[in-house]
Design a protein around this motif. Structure first.
Motif, PDB file in Angstrom:
ATOM      1  N   GLY A  18      32.882  33.517  46.180  1.00 58.22           N
ATOM      2  CA  GLY A  18      32.813  34.968  46.088  1.00 58.22           C
ATOM      3  C   GLY A  18      33.929  35.519  46.937  1.00 58.22           C
ATOM      4  N   VAL A  19      34.319  36.763  46.656  1.00 54.36           N
ATOM      5  CA  VAL A  19      35.392  37.313  47.458  1.00 54.36           C
ATOM      6  C   VAL A  19      35.061  38.747  47.846  1.00 54.36           C
ATOM      7  N   PHE A  79      37.082  42.034  49.371  1.00 54.37           N
ATOM      8  CA  PHE A  79      38.419  42.523  49.707  1.00 54.37           C
ATOM      9  C   PHE A  79      38.378  43.564  50.814  1.00 54.37           C
ATOM     10  N   GLN A  80      39.585  43.901  51.248  1.00 54.82           N
ATOM     11  CA  GLN A  80      39.740  44.827  52.353  1.00 54.82           C
ATOM     12  C   GLN A  80      39.285  46.237  52.015  1.00 54.82           C
ATOM     13  N   GLU A  81      39.715  46.730  50.868  1.00 54.97           N
ATOM     14  CA  GLU A  81      39.485  48.127  50.546  1.00 54.97           C
ATOM     15  C   GLU A  81      38.231  48.298  49.709  1.00 54.97           C
ATOM     16  N   ASN A 125      38.621  50.264  46.404  1.00 57.08           N
ATOM     17  CA  ASN A 125      39.250  49.762  45.185  1.00 57.08           C
ATOM     18  C   ASN A 125      38.587  48.534  44.611  1.00 57.08           C
ATOM     19  N   SER A 126      37.688  47.920  45.381  1.00 56.32           N
ATOM     20  CA  SER A 126      37.213  46.631  44.907  1.00 56.32           C
ATOM     21  C   SER A 126      36.023  46.744  43.967  1.00 56.32           C
ATOM     22  N   LEU A 127      35.488  47.949  43.827  1.00 55.58           N
ATOM     23  CA  LEU A 127      34.461  48.150  42.800  1.00 55.58           C
ATOM     24  C   LEU A 127      35.068  49.009  41.704  1.00 55.58           C
ATOM     25  N   ASN A 128      34.738  48.695  40.479  1.00 52.28           N
ATOM     26  CA  ASN A 128      35.263  49.459  39.352  1.00 52.28           C
ATOM     27  C   ASN A 128      34.648  50.857  39.356  1.00 52.28           C
ATOM     28  N   GLN A 142      27.815  45.850  38.136  1.00 48.31           N
ATOM     29  CA  GLN A 142      28.860  45.028  38.748  1.00 48.31           C
ATOM     30  C   GLN A 142      28.267  43.907  39.587  1.00 48.31           C
ATOM     31  N   MET A 146      29.626  45.238  47.661  1.00 48.57           N
ATOM     32  CA  MET A 146      30.612  44.216  47.317  1.00 48.57           C
ATOM     33  C   MET A 146      30.101  42.832  47.748  1.00 48.57           C
ATOM     34  N   ALA A 161      27.443  41.729  45.477  1.00 53.98           N
ATOM     35  CA  ALA A 161      27.976  41.227  44.208  1.00 53.98           C
ATOM     36  C   ALA A 161      28.496  39.803  44.355  1.00 53.98           C
ATOM     37  N   THR A 185      44.496  45.820  40.393  1.00 58.25           N
ATOM     38  CA  THR A 185      43.538  46.391  41.332  1.00 58.25           C
ATOM     39  C   THR A 185      42.563  45.311  41.787  1.00 58.25           C
ATOM     40  N   ASP A 186      41.926  45.576  42.921  1.00 53.93           N
ATOM     41  CA  ASP A 186      41.011  44.580  43.486  1.00 53.93           C
ATOM     42  C   ASP A 186      39.824  44.307  42.576  1.00 53.93           C
ATOM     43  N   TYR A 187      39.320  45.342  41.892  1.00 55.61           N
ATOM     44  CA  TYR A 187      38.129  45.067  41.087  1.00 55.61           C
ATOM     45  C   TYR A 187      38.448  44.209  39.878  1.00 55.61           C
ATOM     46  N   VAL A 188      39.695  44.277  39.422  1.00 57.66           N
ATOM     47  CA  VAL A 188      40.064  43.383  38.321  1.00 57.66           C
ATOM     48  C   VAL A 188      40.194  41.951  38.844  1.00 57.66           C
ATOM     49  N   ASN A 237      38.624  40.789  41.309  1.00 61.51           N
ATOM     50  CA  ASN A 237      37.268  40.379  41.596  1.00 61.51           C
ATOM     51  C   ASN A 237      36.569  39.888  40.319  1.00 61.51           C
ATOM     52  N   LEU A 242      37.783  36.550  39.442  1.00 61.06           N
ATOM     53  CA  LEU A 242      37.209  35.491  40.265  1.00 61.06           C
ATOM     54  C   LEU A 242      35.773  35.214  39.861  1.00 61.06           C
ATOM     55  N   MET A 243      35.083  36.272  39.432  1.00 56.38           N
ATOM     56  CA  MET A 243      33.700  36.073  39.004  1.00 56.38           C
ATOM     57  C   MET A 243      33.648  35.237  37.738  1.00 56.38           C
ATOM     58  N   HIS A 278      36.421  45.874  31.687  1.00 58.99           N
ATOM     59  CA  HIS A 278      36.692  46.366  33.038  1.00 58.99           C
ATOM     60  C   HIS A 278      37.859  47.337  33.083  1.00 58.99           C
ATOM     61  N   ASN A 299      38.634  52.609  32.254  1.00 58.89           N
ATOM     62  CA  ASN A 299      39.376  53.334  33.272  1.00 58.89           C
ATOM     63  C   ASN A 299      40.599  54.064  32.745  1.00 58.89           C
TER      64      ASN A 299
END
Lengths: 263, 265
Positions: free
Chosen positions: A91-92, A94-96, A99-102, A110, A162, A165, B162-165, B167, B170-171, B182, B186
């Motif tokens: 799992g990862v 991220f910092q922000e 931005n890391s959730l759609n 998600q 996050m 998830a 972007t990070d969610y992409v 992410n 990775l999922m 995804h 947007n």
């Protein structure tokens, strides 16, 4: 417990300017181990993480060396194998958290995404697991959060979502790329505490990437110090804190403001 | 939607478009007169209680013909935009997502299509395909692909990193899942205003092509055809051209205001 992750002589070269970003780094992680990767900006911490996750764009870099995760060599298996081992295995965070959730998909959906892709659970089971995960990371009213959009949550809540998830499928390894840098200090401490609890409870290994030695000290028993694409020193966090051997590590330690040194 | 409703232009556009669409919908099932029924005794009459917009040179009711013509124009424009949008989404999505050789080839083709004036290219295609309503839809649809593809490509390329992409990747989400589930949602807000603008271009193109006689064929009405028929009676029956023109203007104005309201927040 055996080795969960073995990285051996990992080299990454960017194709557009032919610069080598990682000059052959090696380390191993045991199951449930918490390892901190520290270093300044541009030292190669994030590139290392990206190479391990396979998120690095194969068309823009060349990667040599071995990354063996759970007995699978990640750079020598096909994309579909990579997907089937990584999704449930890593799992990862991220910092922000912004931005890391759609932004256009509800939080619950998600959180469920890995379950949807890798398991054959029914929607009700998925919903229950997702709400459990949201509850476990300390979000109040997980039922409500489940059907909210990311912009309705605060930064700390988003980072927790996050983590939920990433944790919902109980991965072996959680990669946290500066997970607390964008949060204020009080939230930072809570998130670190949460990560520690989760790691102990589910035997999840954590690879924490940070520029902040003190954050690493709070969470990780082992640390690797990176400088200009090399690991200059690695070992037990306490040993390194008490007796840094490498000159760069000493400089890094000296850069910690005095008042925070005893946190 | 709520934030759009605060915008004055958007509300005005919604009102105008709403009225036009309502009129078109009513026109599908009911018009005061048969739009193609001629009446020798009622040629070129001015607007009156019996004929709201007057009658044309064959004694046909202009109101009925404008309503039906607007419907035909609307359908052609909507279908052309739909073709352009769907193909544009696929082409733009793939080029933006994968990049590389595919991107280069498809985008250079798009560039060369965009290099020609669109009416000229549409006329060439009509010359190949033949006249008629459906061929107009196909020709215009193909013309709209490049501009939609470009917008989609830019947006997809932006979202890709972007990070969610990352992410989602990775999922273990597959490329198609990432692209359509995804990323696509947007880019819809950005696309909405270009859809409205594209629709306007389609209305104008249909009107021009039918005016030139290669679009909707007689006796069926469309706004462009009505205008070309009205041209001959500009001084004897100015209401003919005026009401047709007003219908075109309202159709375009409505969508233009919608686009403006969505774009300029």
């Amino acid at each position: 417990m055996g080795d969960m992750l073995t990285v051996k002589d990992l080299r990454v070269t960017f194709l557009d300017n032919n610069k080598e970003a990682l000059h052959g780094i090696s380390f191993t992680m045991q199951e449930g181990e918490r390892l901190g990767l520290v270093g300044e900006s541009g030292s190669g911490k994030t590139v290392t993480a990206m190479a391990i996750t396979g998120l690095i764009e194969r068309s823009r870099v060349t990667v040599t060396g071995d990354v063996v995760f759970e007995g699978m060599d990640l750079h020598r298996c096909s994309r579909s194998q990579l997907r089937s081992i990584q999704g449930p295995g890593m799992g990862v965070v991220f910092q922000e958290p912004m931005n890391s959730l759609n932004p256009l998909i509800k939080v619950g959906y998600q959180v469920e995404e890995t379950l949807r892709i890798h398991t054959k659970k029914t929607p009700e089971e998925r919903r229950k697991l997702a709400i459990d995960a949201l509850d476990r990371v300390g979000l109040p009213n997980p039922d409500e959060i489940y059907s909210k959009y990311p912009h309705q949550l605060s930064g700390g809540q988003r980072q927790r979502a996050m983590i939920a998830a990433a944790m919902v499928i109980h991965p072996k390894l959680l990669i946290c790329d500066e997970p607390t840098t964008a949060l204020d200090v009080s939230v930072q401490a809570k998130i670190l505490k949460l990560l520690k609890e989760l790691s102990d409870e589910y035997k999840v290994g954590i690879l924490l990437i940070s520029h902040d030695l003190l954050v690493v000290k709070q969470l990780c028993e082992n640390v690797a110090v990176m400088y200009k694409g090399n690991i200059v020193e690695q070992g037990k966090t306490l040993d390194i804190f008490n007796a840094p051997k490498d000159e760069y590590t000493r400089q890094l330690m000296a850069a910690i403001p005095k008042r925070r040194r005893h946190e | 939607m709520k934030q759009y409703l605060k915008n004055k232009n958007f509300r005005a556009g919604l009102l105008i478009t709403g009225i036009m669409i309502l009129a078109i919908l009513i026109g599908l099932v009911w018009t005061p007169y048969d739009p193609n029924a001629m009446s020798g005794s009622e040629k070129l009459q001015g607007p009156s209680g019996a004929h709201l917009f007057g009658t044309d040179n064959f004694g046909r009711d202009i109101f009925s013909r404008v309503i039906q013509g607007a419907g035909a124009t609307f359908l052609i424009a909507a279908a052309a935009v739909a073709i352009g949008l769907i193909v544009g989404l696929i082409v733009g999505g793939l080029t933006g997502f994968y990049g590389g050789v595919l991107d280069e080839v498809l985008m250079r083709i798009a560039d060369s299509i965009l290099a020609f004036p669109s009416i000229l290219l549409a006329l060439v295609m009509i010359a190949i395909l033949g006249k008629g309503k459906y061929n107009i839809i196909i020709a215009l649809g193909i013309l709209f692909v490049p501009s939609f593809a470009r917008i989609v490509r830019t947006e997809v390329a932006k979202q890709k990193n972007t990070d969610y992409v990352r992410n989602a990747r990775l999922m273990g989400a597959s490329n198609m899942r990432i692209l359509f589930l995804h990323i696509m949602p947007n880019i819809i807000p950005v696309l909405l205003s270009s859809v409205a603008i594209g629709f306007n271009n389609a209305v104008l193109s249909e009107a021009s092509m039918s005016y030139l006689g290669v679009g909707v064929q007689p006796p069926d009405p469309s706004l462009g055809r009505l205008l070309s028929e009205a041209q001959g009676y500009l001084f004897q029956a100015p209401w003919y051209a005026i009401f047709t023109g007003v219908a075109i203007i309202l159709l375009i104005l409505g969508f233009g205001l919608l686009a403006d309201g969505m774009g300029g927040e």
